[in-house]
Scaffold this active site. Sequence first.
Site, PDB file in Angstrom:
ATOM      1  N   GLU A 129       7.211  -4.486   3.610  1.00 38.86           N
ATOM      2  CA  GLU A 129       8.060  -3.583   2.813  1.00 38.86           C
ATOM      3  C   GLU A 129       9.343  -3.387   3.607  1.00 38.86           C
ATOM      4  OE1 GLU A 129       7.461  -2.717  -0.158  1.00 38.86           O
ATOM      5  OE2 GLU A 129       5.391  -3.366  -0.289  1.00 38.86           O
ATOM      6  N   CYS A 158      14.893   3.200   1.507  1.00 38.94           N
ATOM      7  CA  CYS A 158      14.911   1.736   1.345  1.00 38.94           C
ATOM      8  C   CYS A 158      15.451   1.335  -0.015  1.00 38.94           C
ATOM      9  CB  CYS A 158      13.513   1.180   1.544  1.00 38.94           C
ATOM     10  SG  CYS A 158      12.295   1.962   0.476  1.00 38.94           S
ATOM     11  N   ASN A 177      11.813   7.152   8.069  1.00 40.72           N
ATOM     12  CA  ASN A 177      12.506   7.874   6.987  1.00 40.72           C
ATOM     13  C   ASN A 177      11.576   8.739   6.135  1.00 40.72           C
ATOM     14  OD1 ASN A 177      11.455   5.528   5.851  1.00 40.72           O
ATOM     15  ND2 ASN A 177      13.140   5.311   4.402  1.00 40.72           N
ATOM     16  N   GLU A 227       2.927  -2.195  -2.818  1.00 40.20           N
ATOM     17  CA  GLU A 227       2.363  -0.884  -2.516  1.00 40.20           C
ATOM     18  C   GLU A 227       2.202  -0.144  -3.841  1.00 40.20           C
ATOM     19  OE1 GLU A 227       1.833   0.188   0.685  1.00 40.20           O
ATOM     20  OE2 GLU A 227       2.631  -1.662   1.525  1.00 40.20           O
TER      21      GLU A 227
END
Length: 500
Positions: free
Chosen positions: A253, A287, A155, A464
């Site tokens: 993630e 996400c 993505n 992250e």
Amino acid sequence: MKSTPLRIPLVCGRQILNDGSDGVGHSVDPATGEVIAVFARAGAAEVELAVAAARAAFDTGPWRKMRPFERARMLQRVGEIILARRDDIARLESQDSGKPLRDAYWEVDCAARFFEFYGGAVDKLHGNSIPLGPNWSDWTVKEPIGVSLHIIPWNYPFQLIARGVAPALAAGCAVIIKPSADTPCTAWEFVKACQEAGLPDGLVNLVNGRGSVAGDLLARHKGVDQITFTGSVETGERVMVAAASHAVPCNMELGGKSAQLLFADADLDRALPIVANGVFTHCGQVCNAGTRLLVEHAIHDEVVARLHERTKGMRLGAGLDDPDMGPLISKSHQASVERYYDVARQEGELLLGAETPSDPKLAGGAFVRPALVVGAGNRSRIAREEIFGPVLTVIPFRSAQEAVDMANDSPFGLVAGVHTTNISAALAAAEALRVGQVWINAFGVGLDVEFPFGGYKLSGFGREKGLEALAAYQQIKNVCIHHPMPPAPAGRPDGVVSAD
Ligand code: NAD
């Protein structure tokens, strides 16, 4: 006229390989179905070469011997090169992933910011000294964890590569990048930028290929010391098993089903565009998309009417034309999203989304219309499962407690948005929400690299972005010395030995 597809090689240290032992893959422009790139797919042989190159770069290469400020300059140079190629990279990313050009520019700018940010951190990664009392000294040293594997989804490939690789390099690691087979193009641009900035051979390696082949071989490889995985829960669970097979840590993630809480006192003129962008950006393939809109009962009908009006006119098109919304990534993903339109009809009312785009220019692409679902409860499948498409489910609440309870009643916990002019209500919600990031009267700040991002629950673990991300790529060594004072020589009570 159709252009010749790009050739994307494998990069294993100094070797640039146009062929891989798992054949070739094709990357398709999801707006047209046209093949835009042919990429070499790595098999076992190339995985071995890439891991060996990364190991050598980490174990004996020059990167860790350089002074921190020299490494910092090199990382910042990567960011400069990325910005200098901004137009080319953004156009390629837009075509490969289908996203509107403005989103692709955002990705490139964000990638450059990661290199500025973590480049600036390289010479500040110091340990602590720990007091143990007289005659003892103790301190910690932060050392790089080793060879770091980055498994990337389709993505936001360029941005997500930079998000993990920049802190890993800043910490002193060597990296292997495994892009998605759906979007291999800009990873090669990324590696070229690293090479041109002068990063040593083998520090950044590129292993395109199938997840079930190259991805699995890499994740199980004993030469890999750490894994950063971004992708679906299902694949993440497989990667965790692979990581456990050689006892290495991972950052996970994963997916989301994020809620936006809209209170009746919110400024709707400001909030509704934020809500719509929060779910329809990149055709919902984000996400942290805010796919559940929890709205206070008193304004439910007005909000639905205004969102309906706003959404029904959204312009679809190829990413390069910078439309309101581009295509989904593939025809198979289109079929999966359309199945959810049926689920929505069974569980509630599908106000928008069912109409197939009629423009003949869109016929070859994986286009769907944005969807608005009402009347389905928070426990319905449409409100619980990650669809990864442009589907907004609107659910009413009657109290702040009910809103928070519904937001938390999800297997995921990535982010949440709160829209209200009552700061006390906003702070109470922020405290109660079980997610990794809470936005108040916002849902993203632009190039948000400075603060941590990551999930609770099925959305994963590890962080992250921000300085927090560096911890995944470092080990802490403690050094402790016992240094008792020697007994004082006779005649001089202070222990000083005189010269005469
Ligand atoms: P995916 O899980 O299908 O694939 C992700 C990557 O894993 C790809 O590179 C794939 O080739 C690789 N892979 C597949 N099987 C593997 C295996 N057995 N071993 C090792 N690697 C393997 O995900 P996707 O469809 O590419 O991306 C969409 C998902 O990513 C969504 O669930 C989305 O929420 C999630 N995502 C999360 C974040 C985040 O930061 N939390 C960001 C972007 C996307």
